[in-house]
Design a protein around this motif. Structure first.
Motif, mmCIF file in Angstrom:
data_model
loop_
_atom_site.group_PDB
_atom_site.id
_atom_site.type_symbol
_atom_site.label_atom_id
_atom_site.label_comp_id
_atom_site.label_asym_id
_atom_site.label_seq_id
_atom_site.Cartn_x
_atom_site.Cartn_y
_atom_site.Cartn_z
ATOM 1 N N PRO A 91 0.829 -1.213 0.000
ATOM 2 C CA PRO A 91 0.000 0.000 0.000
ATOM 3 C C PRO A 91 0.867 1.269 0.000
ATOM 4 O O PRO A 91 1.291 1.749 1.043
ATOM 5 C CB PRO A 91 -0.816 -0.119 1.284
ATOM 6 N N THR A 92 1.134 1.778 -1.177
ATOM 7 C CA THR A 92 1.963 2.989 -1.303
ATOM 8 C C THR A 92 1.110 4.249 -1.352
ATOM 9 O O THR A 92 1.632 5.341 -1.532
ATOM 10 C CB THR A 92 2.832 2.909 -2.584
ATOM 11 N N SER A 93 -0.185 4.101 -1.159
ATOM 12 C CA SER A 93 -1.088 5.252 -1.179
ATOM 13 C C SER A 93 -1.122 5.913 0.200
ATOM 14 O O SER A 93 -0.592 5.393 1.173
ATOM 15 C CB SER A 93 -2.491 4.792 -1.568
ATOM 16 N N ARG A 94 -1.769 7.067 0.257
ATOM 17 C CA ARG A 94 -1.928 7.766 1.529
ATOM 18 C C ARG A 94 -2.889 6.999 2.412
ATOM 19 O O ARG A 94 -3.721 6.268 1.914
ATOM 20 C CB ARG A 94 -2.459 9.178 1.270
ATOM 21 N N PRO A 95 -2.811 7.147 3.704
ATOM 22 C CA PRO A 95 -1.934 8.022 4.472
ATOM 23 C C PRO A 95 -0.514 7.459 4.598
ATOM 24 O O PRO A 95 -0.298 6.249 4.486
ATOM 25 C CB PRO A 95 -2.602 8.108 5.839
ATOM 26 N N ASP A 96 0.418 8.356 4.851
ATOM 27 C CA ASP A 96 1.818 7.991 4.997
ATOM 28 C C ASP A 96 2.035 7.214 6.286
ATOM 29 O O ASP A 96 1.340 7.428 7.283
ATOM 30 C CB ASP A 96 2.706 9.244 5.021
ATOM 31 N N ILE A 97 3.033 6.352 6.279
ATOM 32 C CA ILE A 97 3.326 5.509 7.442
ATOM 33 C C ILE A 97 3.683 6.340 8.670
ATOM 34 O O ILE A 97 3.327 5.997 9.793
ATOM 35 C CB ILE A 97 4.437 4.485 7.119
ATOM 36 N N ASP A 98 4.363 7.465 8.474
ATOM 37 C CA ASP A 98 4.773 8.269 9.631
ATOM 38 C C ASP A 98 3.577 8.872 10.364
ATOM 39 O O ASP A 98 3.629 9.098 11.575
ATOM 40 C CB ASP A 98 5.778 9.350 9.243
ATOM 41 N N ASN A 99 2.485 9.090 9.670
ATOM 42 C CA ASN A 99 1.289 9.624 10.326
ATOM 43 C C ASN A 99 0.612 8.571 11.217
ATOM 44 O O ASN A 99 0.037 8.906 12.243
ATOM 45 C CB ASN A 99 0.317 10.191 9.310
ATOM 46 N N TYR A 100 0.705 7.303 10.821
ATOM 47 C CA TYR A 100 0.227 6.230 11.696
ATOM 48 C C TYR A 100 1.089 6.178 12.961
ATOM 49 O O TYR A 100 0.589 6.047 14.072
ATOM 50 C CB TYR A 100 0.289 4.868 10.998
ATOM 51 N N VAL A 101 2.405 6.275 12.767
ATOM 52 C CA VAL A 101 3.338 6.223 13.895
ATOM 53 C C VAL A 101 3.092 7.383 14.852
ATOM 54 O O VAL A 101 3.057 7.203 16.073
ATOM 55 C CB VAL A 101 4.802 6.196 13.402
ATOM 56 N N LYS A 102 2.888 8.593 14.310
ATOM 57 C CA LYS A 102 2.624 9.762 15.159
ATOM 58 C C LYS A 102 1.380 9.546 16.009
ATOM 59 O O LYS A 102 1.350 9.893 17.187
ATOM 60 C CB LYS A 102 2.431 11.017 14.303
ATOM 61 N N CYS A 103 0.358 8.965 15.424
ATOM 62 C CA CYS A 103 -0.883 8.703 16.146
ATOM 63 C C CYS A 103 -0.628 7.749 17.316
ATOM 64 O O CYS A 103 -1.085 7.989 18.435
ATOM 65 C CB CYS A 103 -1.918 8.119 15.187
ATOM 66 N N VAL A 104 0.127 6.691 17.075
ATOM 67 C CA VAL A 104 0.420 5.715 18.132
ATOM 68 C C VAL A 104 1.296 6.337 19.211
ATOM 69 O O VAL A 104 1.045 6.160 20.403
ATOM 70 C CB VAL A 104 1.086 4.449 17.541
ATOM 71 N N LEU A 105 2.312 7.095 18.811
ATOM 72 C CA LEU A 105 3.185 7.748 19.795
ATOM 73 C C LEU A 105 2.381 8.656 20.722
ATOM 74 O O LEU A 105 2.563 8.633 21.941
ATOM 75 C CB LEU A 105 4.282 8.560 19.094
ATOM 76 N N ASP A 106 1.482 9.444 20.153
ATOM 77 C CA ASP A 106 0.653 10.343 20.962
ATOM 78 C C ASP A 106 -0.286 9.558 21.876
ATOM 79 O O ASP A 106 -0.489 9.918 23.035
ATOM 80 C CB ASP A 106 -0.168 11.277 20.074
ATOM 81 N N ALA A 107 -0.860 8.480 21.363
ATOM 82 C CA ALA A 107 -1.840 7.710 22.124
ATOM 83 C C ALA A 107 -1.204 7.008 23.332
ATOM 84 O O ALA A 107 -1.851 6.849 24.371
ATOM 85 C CB ALA A 107 -2.507 6.675 21.222
ATOM 86 N N LEU A 108 0.047 6.593 23.200
ATOM 87 C CA LEU A 108 0.680 5.801 24.261
ATOM 88 C C LEU A 108 1.386 6.643 25.317
ATOM 89 O O LEU A 108 1.848 6.109 26.325
ATOM 90 C CB LEU A 108 1.650 4.788 23.650
ATOM 91 N N GLN A 109 1.451 7.950 25.096
ATOM 92 C CA GLN A 109 2.069 8.857 26.074
ATOM 93 C C GLN A 109 1.258 8.832 27.368
ATOM 94 O O GLN A 109 0.034 8.919 27.339
ATOM 95 C CB GLN A 109 2.110 10.274 25.506
ATOM 96 N N GLN A 110 1.938 8.667 28.492
ATOM 97 C CA GLN A 110 1.330 8.600 29.826
ATOM 98 C C GLN A 110 0.489 7.326 30.033
ATOM 99 O O GLN A 110 -0.183 7.198 31.053
ATOM 100 C CB GLN A 110 0.464 9.833 30.122
ATOM 101 N N VAL A 111 0.505 6.415 29.053
ATOM 102 C CA VAL A 111 -0.203 5.145 29.184
ATOM 103 C C VAL A 111 0.804 3.999 29.252
ATOM 104 O O VAL A 111 0.732 3.142 30.130
ATOM 105 C CB VAL A 111 -1.171 4.912 27.996
ATOM 106 N N VAL A 112 1.758 4.001 28.321
ATOM 107 C CA VAL A 112 2.797 2.966 28.276
ATOM 108 C C VAL A 112 4.128 3.538 28.755
ATOM 109 O O VAL A 112 4.881 2.874 29.448
ATOM 110 C CB VAL A 112 2.935 2.393 26.849
ATOM 111 N N TRP A 113 4.420 4.765 28.385
ATOM 112 C CA TRP A 113 5.652 5.434 28.783
ATOM 113 C C TRP A 113 5.343 6.836 29.265
ATOM 114 O O TRP A 113 4.245 7.354 29.037
ATOM 115 C CB TRP A 113 6.651 5.478 27.631
ATOM 116 N N LEU A 114 6.323 7.441 29.896
ATOM 117 C CA LEU A 114 6.136 8.794 30.401
ATOM 118 C C LEU A 114 6.145 9.800 29.258
ATOM 119 O O LEU A 114 5.287 10.659 29.161
ATOM 120 C CB LEU A 114 7.248 9.123 31.412
#
Length: 141
Positions: free
Chosen positions: A88-111
């Motif tokens: 799947p080379t179409s949008r959305p970009d992979i980094d936008n998925y990663v950003k979503c996960v990083l934001d979601a796990l803040q204060q839940v999995v890591w500080l």
């Protein structure tokens, strides 16, 4: 320490921030779709973290996004996608998925997401769309 969880359904990437004005001042906020998906990811992470302290030190994160195969594709193209011959080379970009996960796990999995020093992310086609996340301490990598 290591945790893994799966969020079934089509993954949602981090959307562009929306801007509004309140009393003459600009204010940025998350699009509703991104915000709701972050809460869903955080919920699954909280279920996995029950009774465990926040992860400390440098961390590794793996994110696997399984995208739905378009219904309009031929059977041959469908089979190729399942065999990882088509990606799947179409949008959305992979980094936008990663950003979503990083934001979601803040204060839940890591500080803080600055603890994540290694990220492996991949998008592929699947019959069952989902988001698979694994976080582990660097010494388990």
């Amino acid at each position: 320490m290591r945790i893994s969880f799966i969020v079934n359904g089509e993954a949602v990437a981090q959307g562009r921030p929306r801007i509004t004005t309140v009393n003459g001042y600009a204010r940025a906020y998350d699009p509703a779709k991104s915000s709701e998906y972050k809460h869903l990811v955080a919920f699954y992470a909280q279920q996995e973290m029950k009774g465990k302290p926040l992860m400390e030190g440098p961390l590794c994160m793996e994110v696997l996004v399984n995208r739905r195969i378009p219904a309009s594709w031929s059977k041959k193209k469908h089979t190729s996608a399942l065999q990882n011959k088509l990606w799947p080379t179409s949008r959305p970009d992979i980094d936008n998925y990663v950003k979503c996960v990083l934001d979601a796990l803040q204060q839940v999995v890591w500080l803080d997401d600055r603890q994540v020093v290694n990220i492996y992310a991949s998008k592929r086609y699947s019959v069952q769309p989902s988001l698979m996340v694994t976080v582990r301490t660097i010494d388990e990598y």
